[in-house]
Design a protein around this motif. Structure first.
Motif, PDB file in Angstrom:
ATOM      1  N   ASP A   1      29.024  32.348  38.248  1.00 41.48           N
ATOM      2  CA  ASP A   1      30.145  33.107  37.704  1.00 41.48           C
ATOM      3  C   ASP A   1      31.406  32.266  37.686  1.00 41.48           C
ATOM      4  O   ASP A   1      31.601  31.391  38.537  1.00 41.48           O
ATOM      5  CB  ASP A   1      30.444  34.330  38.577  1.00 41.48           C
ATOM      6  CG  ASP A   1      29.506  35.499  38.353  1.00 41.48           C
ATOM      7  OD1 ASP A   1      28.650  35.420  37.451  1.00 41.48           O
ATOM      8  OD2 ASP A   1      29.639  36.494  39.091  1.00 41.48           O
ATOM      9  N   VAL A   2      32.271  32.598  36.748  1.00 43.28           N
ATOM     10  CA  VAL A   2      33.646  32.120  36.768  1.00 43.28           C
ATOM     11  C   VAL A   2      34.509  33.368  36.879  1.00 43.28           C
ATOM     12  O   VAL A   2      34.460  34.247  36.012  1.00 43.28           O
ATOM     13  CB  VAL A   2      34.014  31.311  35.509  1.00 43.28           C
ATOM     14  CG1 VAL A   2      35.490  30.921  35.531  1.00 43.28           C
ATOM     15  CG2 VAL A   2      33.130  30.075  35.380  1.00 43.28           C
ATOM     16  N   LEU A   3      35.237  33.458  37.980  1.00 46.79           N
ATOM     17  CA  LEU A   3      36.153  34.570  38.210  1.00 46.79           C
ATOM     18  C   LEU A   3      37.573  34.090  37.936  1.00 46.79           C
ATOM     19  O   LEU A   3      37.913  32.940  38.233  1.00 46.79           O
ATOM     20  CB  LEU A   3      36.063  35.068  39.654  1.00 46.79           C
ATOM     21  CG  LEU A   3      34.681  35.466  40.166  1.00 46.79           C
ATOM     22  CD1 LEU A   3      34.785  35.945  41.616  1.00 46.79           C
ATOM     23  CD2 LEU A   3      34.052  36.532  39.287  1.00 46.79           C
ATOM     24  N   VAL A   4      38.383  34.970  37.384  1.00 39.99           N
ATOM     25  CA  VAL A   4      39.790  34.641  37.130  1.00 39.99           C
ATOM     26  C   VAL A   4      40.662  35.754  37.691  1.00 39.99           C
ATOM     27  O   VAL A   4      40.254  36.914  37.742  1.00 39.99           O
ATOM     28  CB  VAL A   4      40.075  34.431  35.629  1.00 39.99           C
ATOM     29  CG1 VAL A   4      39.349  33.192  35.112  1.00 39.99           C
ATOM     30  CG2 VAL A   4      39.702  35.647  34.804  1.00 39.99           C
ATOM     31  N   ARG A   5      41.858  35.382  38.095  1.00 37.18           N
ATOM     32  CA  ARG A   5      42.807  36.360  38.605  1.00 37.18           C
ATOM     33  C   ARG A   5      43.748  36.750  37.467  1.00 37.18           C
ATOM     34  O   ARG A   5      44.383  35.894  36.857  1.00 37.18           O
ATOM     35  CB  ARG A   5      43.596  35.767  39.769  1.00 37.18           C
ATOM     36  CG  ARG A   5      44.447  36.785  40.489  1.00 37.18           C
ATOM     37  CD  ARG A   5      45.115  36.190  41.730  1.00 37.18           C
ATOM     38  NE  ARG A   5      44.180  35.517  42.606  1.00 37.18           N
ATOM     39  CZ  ARG A   5      43.325  36.119  43.435  1.00 37.18           C
ATOM     40  NH1 ARG A   5      43.266  37.426  43.477  1.00 37.18           N
ATOM     41  NH2 ARG A   5      42.524  35.414  44.215  1.00 37.18           N
TER      42      ARG A   5
ATOM     43  N   ASP B   1      39.125  26.366  41.612  1.00 37.95           N
ATOM     44  CA  ASP B   1      39.297  25.339  40.588  1.00 37.95           C
ATOM     45  C   ASP B   1      40.538  24.524  40.925  1.00 37.95           C
ATOM     46  O   ASP B   1      41.631  25.072  41.014  1.00 37.95           O
ATOM     47  CB  ASP B   1      39.450  26.013  39.221  1.00 37.95           C
ATOM     48  CG  ASP B   1      39.482  25.038  38.076  1.00 37.95           C
ATOM     49  OD1 ASP B   1      40.126  23.974  38.186  1.00 37.95           O
ATOM     50  OD2 ASP B   1      38.864  25.337  37.044  1.00 37.95           O
ATOM     51  N   PRO B   2      40.395  23.203  41.113  1.00 31.65           N
ATOM     52  CA  PRO B   2      41.562  22.395  41.499  1.00 31.65           C
ATOM     53  C   PRO B   2      42.642  22.334  40.419  1.00 31.65           C
ATOM     54  O   PRO B   2      43.799  22.090  40.719  1.00 31.65           O
ATOM     55  CB  PRO B   2      40.978  21.000  41.778  1.00 31.65           C
ATOM     56  CG  PRO B   2      39.631  20.987  41.159  1.00 31.65           C
ATOM     57  CD  PRO B   2      39.179  22.409  41.016  1.00 31.65           C
ATOM     58  N   GLN B   3      42.280  22.588  39.150  1.00 32.27           N
ATOM     59  CA  GLN B   3      43.261  22.551  38.057  1.00 32.27           C
ATOM     60  C   GLN B   3      43.914  23.905  37.788  1.00 32.27           C
ATOM     61  O   GLN B   3      44.915  23.971  37.099  1.00 32.27           O
ATOM     62  CB  GLN B   3      42.602  22.065  36.751  1.00 32.27           C
ATOM     63  CG  GLN B   3      42.579  20.561  36.545  1.00 32.27           C
ATOM     64  CD  GLN B   3      41.698  19.848  37.563  1.00 32.27           C
ATOM     65  OE1 GLN B   3      40.882  20.465  38.170  1.00 32.27           O
ATOM     66  NE2 GLN B   3      41.871  18.575  37.757  1.00 32.27           N
ATOM     67  N   ASP B   4      43.310  24.980  38.289  1.00 30.16           N
ATOM     68  CA  ASP B   4      43.826  26.314  37.981  1.00 30.16           C
ATOM     69  C   ASP B   4      43.650  27.213  39.195  1.00 30.16           C
ATOM     70  O   ASP B   4      42.541  27.647  39.506  1.00 30.16           O
ATOM     71  CB  ASP B   4      43.077  26.892  36.776  1.00 30.16           C
ATOM     72  CG  ASP B   4      43.575  28.266  36.361  1.00 30.16           C
ATOM     73  OD1 ASP B   4      44.516  28.804  36.994  1.00 30.16           O
ATOM     74  OD2 ASP B   4      43.016  28.827  35.405  1.00 30.16           O
TER      75      ASP B   4
ATOM     76  N   THR C   1      41.497  30.486  39.031  1.00 33.37           N
ATOM     77  CA  THR C   1      40.089  30.424  38.653  1.00 33.37           C
ATOM     78  C   THR C   1      39.243  30.053  39.854  1.00 33.37           C
ATOM     79  O   THR C   1      39.583  29.145  40.610  1.00 33.37           O
ATOM     80  CB  THR C   1      39.879  29.380  37.524  1.00 33.37           C
ATOM     81  OG1 THR C   1      40.648  29.784  36.381  1.00 33.37           O
ATOM     82  CG2 THR C   1      38.413  29.288  37.127  1.00 33.37           C
ATOM     83  N   VAL C   2      38.145  30.792  40.014  1.00 34.99           N
ATOM     84  CA  VAL C   2      37.221  30.565  41.122  1.00 34.99           C
ATOM     85  C   VAL C   2      35.809  30.507  40.533  1.00 34.99           C
ATOM     86  O   VAL C   2      35.437  31.353  39.716  1.00 34.99           O
ATOM     87  CB  VAL C   2      37.296  31.719  42.155  1.00 34.99           C
ATOM     88  CG1 VAL C   2      36.335  31.498  43.309  1.00 34.99           C
ATOM     89  CG2 VAL C   2      38.713  31.898  42.662  1.00 34.99           C
ATOM     90  N   ARG C   3      35.045  29.513  40.967  1.00 37.08           N
ATOM     91  CA  ARG C   3      33.641  29.399  40.540  1.00 37.08           C
ATOM     92  C   ARG C   3      32.758  29.844  41.700  1.00 37.08           C
ATOM     93  O   ARG C   3      32.980  29.441  42.841  1.00 37.08           O
ATOM     94  CB  ARG C   3      33.320  27.963  40.145  1.00 37.08           C
ATOM     95  CG  ARG C   3      34.147  27.509  38.966  1.00 37.08           C
ATOM     96  CD  ARG C   3      33.866  26.091  38.527  1.00 37.08           C
ATOM     97  NE  ARG C   3      34.829  25.668  37.527  1.00 37.08           N
ATOM     98  CZ  ARG C   3      34.899  26.097  36.276  1.00 37.08           C
ATOM     99  NH1 ARG C   3      34.020  26.974  35.858  1.00 37.08           N
ATOM    100  NH2 ARG C   3      35.815  25.669  35.444  1.00 37.08           N
TER     101      ARG C   3
END
Length: 152
Positions: A125-129, A91-94, A97-99
């Motif tokens: 999926d949306v994955l977050v760290r 995600d370029p804003q976060d 976050t990975v899509r």
């Protein structure tokens, strides 16, 4: 529902690609081993799954209850989830976050070794760290179906 063909705006690093692949390998080994709590632990506390039929499970408690209710389906079979053709986009804003969009195939093997294939799906999926580890924040599962014929 036919799925559109996606394109990546920016390629991710090899390290991130390997990390995502490893995350899914660990997540799916948990679900295939019927480690319900361990599988739910790979989601954020408020993680959400939208199944192909439209059923929605929000939060780990709801996920665990849904999986427990389905346990009888998996008696006397070995289930394997196979993922492929992963499209991974940061995600370029976060940066946390990975899509990810991928295809999945589920096999079931009975005691005699007979393998059956379940319908195929495309999953978004949306994955977050969080605290240095990847977790699934949301998962939307789309059952594959033939594309509509092209208009003449």
């Amino acid at each position: 529902m036919s799925q559109s063909v996606g394109t990546l705006r920016q390629q991710v690093t090899g390290d991130l690609y390997a990390e995502v692949q490893t995350f899914y390998a660990q997540q799916m080994r948990r679900v295939d081993a019927l480690d319900i709590e361990g599988f739910a632990d790979t989601f954020t506390d408020d993680g959400e799954v939208v199944h192909a039929g439209g059923q929605r499970q929000s939060g780990r408690v709801e996920m665990i209850a849904g999986m427990r209710a389905n346990l009888p389906r998996y008696q006397d079979i070995a289930v394997r989830h196979w993922f492929g053709h992963l499209l991974i986009e940061a995600d370029p804003q976060d940066e946390d976050t990975v899509r990810v969009s991928y295809y999945t195939l589920v096999t079931q093997t009975d005691r005699e070794g007979k393998v059956s294939f379940q319908p195929t799906f495309t999953v978004d999926d949306v994955l977050v760290r969080r605290d240095g580890r990847l977790l699934t924040r949301s998962r939307v599962i789309h059952r594959d179906s033939p594309a509509a014929p092209a208009a003449s």
